[in-house]
Design an enzyme around this catalytic site. Structure first.
Site, PDB file in Angstrom:
ATOM      1  N   ASN A 236       3.575  -0.273  -3.264  1.00 48.44           N
ATOM      2  CA  ASN A 236       2.507   0.394  -2.640  1.00 48.44           C
ATOM      3  C   ASN A 236       3.005   0.666  -0.975  1.00 48.44           C
ATOM      4  OD1 ASN A 236       0.900   0.873  -4.612  1.00 48.44           O
ATOM      5  ND2 ASN A 236      -0.002  -1.172  -4.324  1.00 48.44           N
ATOM      6  N   LYS A 313       7.447   3.650  -6.542  1.00 54.38           N
ATOM      7  CA  LYS A 313       6.074   3.741  -7.323  1.00 54.38           C
ATOM      8  C   LYS A 313       5.777   5.114  -6.649  1.00 54.38           C
ATOM      9  CE  LYS A 313       1.457   1.999  -7.759  1.00 54.38           C
ATOM     10  NZ  LYS A 313       0.677   0.713  -7.426  1.00 54.38           N
ATOM     11  N   GLU A 317      -1.469   5.399  -9.203  1.00 50.77           N
ATOM     12  CA  GLU A 317      -2.760   4.636  -8.438  1.00 50.77           C
ATOM     13  C   GLU A 317      -2.878   5.176  -7.001  1.00 50.77           C
ATOM     14  OE1 GLU A 317      -1.602   0.336  -8.775  1.00 50.77           O
ATOM     15  OE2 GLU A 317      -2.928   0.452 -10.689  1.00 50.77           O
ATOM     16  N   ARG A 350       9.791   3.411 -11.181  1.00 46.54           N
ATOM     17  CA  ARG A 350       8.661   2.817 -11.897  1.00 46.54           C
ATOM     18  C   ARG A 350       7.891   3.600 -12.936  1.00 46.54           C
ATOM     19  NH1 ARG A 350       4.656  -0.381  -9.336  1.00 46.54           N
ATOM     20  NH2 ARG A 350       4.945  -2.050 -10.485  1.00 46.54           N
ATOM     21  N   LYS A 385       6.910  -1.899 -17.035  1.00 44.95           N
ATOM     22  CA  LYS A 385       6.199  -3.258 -17.145  1.00 44.95           C
ATOM     23  C   LYS A 385       6.122  -3.920 -18.696  1.00 44.95           C
ATOM     24  CE  LYS A 385       3.052  -3.029 -13.179  1.00 44.95           C
ATOM     25  NZ  LYS A 385       1.753  -3.166 -12.698  1.00 44.95           N
ATOM     26  N   ASP A 390      -0.800  -3.449 -17.960  1.00 44.79           N
ATOM     27  CA  ASP A 390      -0.401  -4.119 -16.597  1.00 44.79           C
ATOM     28  C   ASP A 390      -0.722  -5.595 -16.526  1.00 44.79           C
ATOM     29  OD1 ASP A 390      -0.353  -4.500 -13.938  1.00 44.79           O
ATOM     30  OD2 ASP A 390      -2.174  -3.969 -13.487  1.00 44.79           O
ATOM     31  N   GLU A 418      -1.420 -12.906 -10.844  1.00 47.56           N
ATOM     32  CA  GLU A 418      -2.310 -11.837 -10.790  1.00 47.56           C
ATOM     33  C   GLU A 418      -3.602 -12.095 -11.667  1.00 47.56           C
ATOM     34  OE1 GLU A 418      -1.312  -7.942 -10.409  1.00 47.56           O
ATOM     35  OE2 GLU A 418      -3.276  -7.086 -10.294  1.00 47.56           O
TER      36      GLU A 418
HETATM   37  C1  BDP Z   1      -1.406  -3.703 -10.397  1.00 50.20           C
HETATM   38  C2  BDP Z   1      -1.896  -4.577  -9.323  1.00 50.20           C
HETATM   39  C3  BDP Z   1      -1.468  -3.687  -8.019  1.00 50.20           C
HETATM   40  C4  BDP Z   1      -0.165  -3.105  -8.109  1.00 50.20           C
HETATM   41  C5  BDP Z   1       0.177  -2.404  -9.389  1.00 50.20           C
HETATM   42  C6  BDP Z   1       1.684  -1.755  -9.357  1.00 50.20           C
HETATM   43  O1  BDP Z   1      -3.134  -4.805  -9.291  1.00 50.20           O
HETATM   44  O2  BDP Z   1      -1.606  -4.607  -7.060  1.00 50.20           O
HETATM   45  O3  BDP Z   1       0.053  -2.295  -7.180  1.00 50.20           O
HETATM   46  O4  BDP Z   1      -0.090  -3.319 -10.577  1.00 50.20           O
HETATM   47  O5  BDP Z   1       2.500  -2.696 -10.110  1.00 50.20           O
HETATM   48  O6  BDP Z   1      -1.318  -4.828 -11.459  1.00 50.20           O
HETATM   49  O7  BDP Z   1       2.020  -1.043  -8.850  1.00 50.20           O
END
Ligand code: BDP
Length: 737
Positions: A236, A313, A317, A350, A385, A390, A418
């Site tokens: 981010n 990224k 989100e 990503r 991933k 996630d 996390e």
């Molecule tokens: C999620 C996390 C977030 C990350 C996101 C990501 O909560 O903090 O920014 O993945 O991988 O698991 O971009």
């Protein structure tokens, strides 16, 4: 008198029996050295053999990497052998360790190793015991100094784990090219988005002037595992990372990593042309935007001549991306790739994308990326991933692995915990990583494992890699929980060789980090091997997922509903009601299962075939559904939640049983953390069981202890923020809570 003597003898006996455990407690350690402790070898026989064979380090060559290798070897051997080991440039006597490349070292060149080295690639190495200049020697040879460095760490590991000298000969090369750490560090406040080990390592305020020696140690740890890349800032991304103000600091980090073979990468913000470039648009097809990126890339290479590339990224989100301009991921990635190509840089793009309109978040990465296969430039690699959602405690493998035949696909694993209790819980990730890597995609028949997709065996990718989201911070022991070090270690070892087992890696790590004493190793290894499963059981067994308190992702909140986006709520994932529970991903539901090849799809699709641990990922079933154990689904769910708590309690007992075999400081630290974990496991269990009971309307079987509190209590304590430096408190704008 006889009686007296006998009782004195008895006391002496008891004391001496207990002696090894209680008399000589190891000296306290703070964990800073992690797995590179280099304490004197305990086994006297091995020590004598090592001392005879390795008295001197001979290194010819002057490159910074070779110097690192020679220094590390000298330091390591001196510690392990308990006697100073000297460094020289020529072999003077028996017992030298001769390191180098045929190109850089005359001593190595005369050994005629070229054929043996030919198949080892740039970073592979060979270790053997052969005479050099008529003297007995141990040789570490490679085609490149980086290979020598990795060979040195291999040899040190061999000694640290007290392996026989006779077994030292070996060859090894990495299975993937990019073995990478991803940091989710902010530029502000030294925060780490999902890091739980203190503040960010990077001291932006003191750089570039102050070169904290920790940066060197950090790079050593990466190199010790064969890791050769790091992206130092959060995905981010803050656009300012590309400004001169930051690049001059970044350059110092790159300078400090370089002698350890570690290349630096940066996460970039797709809107940078607008945010810091003063342009009106960031449209990837706009000529001004393309020129702007080419100029920025040039500038980065002025600061970091061996810069690795960008990690991106985008359209995920709330992060900006090409779709905001009506363009595709390929358009965005290719624009950056074109700018990087002349310098040898790459784009890691990503695939963690999802938008609220979709009916099943599970499907998204596949649906978006498969149609683009073949349209990416060849210096683009897509980072996926391990699972489709996630980093949950257990996910089926992402169906995107293997589905991109023409686009290099990296795997992204999460080391930072996390979803595993942050740095409060012991949850060794080795078994999760291996489960993900060894999953069989069947894209080219049996044996097309995720690992073989990722290493290029299946599709012959030009670029290959593995990334681990790691969390070292300013905590003295780097990772907060001493056992999180093990997951970093496991990631790095698997990135080098995905055929290693989680158990073998745990064994190495325990020996290097704590002790070579079997009384310690065996129980602790068993505890580590169960720890991930325990974490699954008390949080989200039988294929449940995403039951977390949103924002912090620490505690249970399976009741979460009504957020801005459905796919951030828990109810979206479990779908519990009076009838049953689970997400139907078969043809009667979202049909995400069709994204898998046969026979994987058939197994996931079929209620009779699907393994219990994936059941609720793919099926919606009634509370009385009969499980393989013979229990009803409800009873099985309860059973698993309770089993998870029992497993954590067993872990506590195991740890208590090794007291005295490890230093008090680390013993008490882990003991206290296990107490927290046991408390949290009960919290998770009770909250989830009571919540799901409101739907199932079935009793908790008598054999189990009763929840301590009513459901309302758990709903009330949902948000417990323990880690003030993380994202939980102050999310950046536009990203989910
Ligand atoms: C999620 C996390 C977030 C990350 C996101 C990501 O909560 O903090 O920014 O993945 O991988 O698991 O971009």
């Amino acid at each position: 008198m006889r009686m007296w003597i006998r009782s004195v003898l008895a006391v002496v006996c008891v004391v001496s029996l207990a002696g090894p455990v209680f008399a000589q407690r190891p000296a306290d350690e703070d964990g800073y050295e992690m797995w590179l402790r280099y304490r004197e070898v305990v086994d006297a026989g091995r020590l004598a053999a090592y001392r005879g064979a390795m008295r001197q380090v001979v290194a010819q060559g002057t490159s910074p990497i070779l110097r690192s290798a020679a220094d590390e070897l000298t330091r390591g051997l001196s510690g392990l052998l308990g006697t100073p080991v000297t460094t020289a440039t020529t072999v003077g006597d028996d017992g030298a360790v001769v390191i180098g490349t045929p190109a850089g070292s005359a001593a190595i060149a005369t050994l005629g190793l070229d054929t043996r080295l030919a198949s080892l690639g740039r970073e592979g190495f060979l270790i053997d015991r052969v005479p050099v200049a008529g003297r007995q020697a141990v040789v570490i040879a490679a085609n490149d100094d980086a290979g020598v460095l990795y060979g040195v760490f291999h040899l040190l590991r061999h000694l640290q784990t007290q392996q026989p000298l006779d077994a030292i000969a070996t060859t090894s090369s990495p299975k993937v090219q990019i073995r990478m750490a991803n940091h989710w560090d902010h530029l502000n406040r030294r925060g780490v988005e999902r890091g739980y080990a203190g503040l960010s390592l990077w001291e932006w305020g003191a750089l570039p002037n102050y070169r904290n020696p920790r940066y060197t140690d950090y790079a050593r740890f990466l190199a010790s595992l064969g890791m050769n890349a790091t992206a130092i800032n959060n995905v981010n991304a803050d656009p300012r990372i590309l400004t001169d103000q930051f690049l001059e600091k970044v350059a110092v980090l790159a300078d400090m990593f370089r002698p350890w073979g570690v290349r630096l990468y940066l996460s970039i913000n797709f809107d940078s042309p607008r945010r810091i470039g003063g342009l009106k648009t960031a449209d990837p097809l706009d000529p001004d935007v393309r020129r702007w990126w080419a100029d920025q890339v040039e500038n980065v290479y002025r600061y970091v001549p061996d810069f690795g590339g960008f990690l991106v990224k985008a359209d995920s989100e709330g992060q900006p991306g090409p779709q905001g301009y009506g363009r595709t991921h390929a358009d965005g990635a290719n624009m950056l790739a074109e700018a990087l190509a002349p310098h040898g840089g790459i784009v890691i793009w990503r695939a963690f994308v999802y938008n609220p309109e979709q009916t099943d978040r599970f499907r998204e990465a596949y649906d978006e990326f498969v149609p683009l296969d073949g349209t990416f430039r060849d210096n683009v690699i897509v980072q996926v991933k391990n699972g489709p959602i996630d980093f949950q405690p257990r996910e089926p493998f992402s169906p995107l692995f293997g589905a991109l035949a023409k686009t290099g696909t990296m795997i992204e694993l999460q080391v930072t915990q996390e979803y595993f209790g942050f740095s409060n819980h012991l949850a060794y990730q080795g078994p999760l990583f291996v489960e993900a890597l060894q999953a069989d995609t069947y894209v080219k028949g049996e044996g097309s494992t995720v690992a073989k997709v990722v290493d290029g065996t299946v599709h012959g990718y030009r670029l290959t890699g593995m990334a681990g989201v790691i969390n070292p911070g300013t905590d003295r022991n780097w990772t907060g929980h001493p056992f999180v070090q093990a997951s970093w270690y496991a990631f790095g070892r698997l990135a080098w060789d995905h055929e290693l087992t989680a158990e073998a890696i745990a064994d190495e790590w325990i020996r290097m980090t704590f002790s070579n004493d079997a009384r310690f190793i065996e129980p602790v290894k068993a505890m580590m091997m169960i720890s991930r499963e325990a974490g699954v059981n008390f949080r989200s067994p039988i294929g449940l997922t995403h039951l977390y308190s949103q924002g912090d992702h620490y505690g249970p909140a399976p009741w979460t509903a009504g957020l801005a986006r459905a796919d951030w709520t828990a109810v979206y994932y479990h779908r519990a009601d009076a009838e049953g529970i689970g997400f139907d991903r078969t043809a009667t539901g979202s049909d995400a299962v069709a994204q898998y090849r046969e026979p994987v799809a058939r197994v996931f699709r079929d209620l009779a075939l699907i393994p219990d641990e994936y059941l609720l990922w793919f099926h919606r079933v009634g509370w009385d559904h009969r499980m393989k154990s013979g229990r009803t689904l409800w009873n099985e769910l309860v059973h698993k939640y309770y089993e998870g708590v029992d497993q954590v309690r067993d872990m506590q007992k195991t740890w208590d049983s090794i007291e005295g075999l490890v230093d008090d400081r680390r013993f008490h630290h882990v003991k206290a953390l296990l107490e927290i974990q046991a408390r949290d496991a009960v919290w998770w269990r009770d909250a989830c069981v009571l919540y799901f009971q409101t739907f199932s309307q079935r009793p908790i079987p008598d054999a189990y202890e009763r929840p301590e509190h009513p459901l309302e209590y758990y709903r009330g304590r949902e948000r417990v923020i323990y880690f003030p430096d993380t994202w939980a408190n102050q999310p950046p704008p536009g990203v989910p809570q």
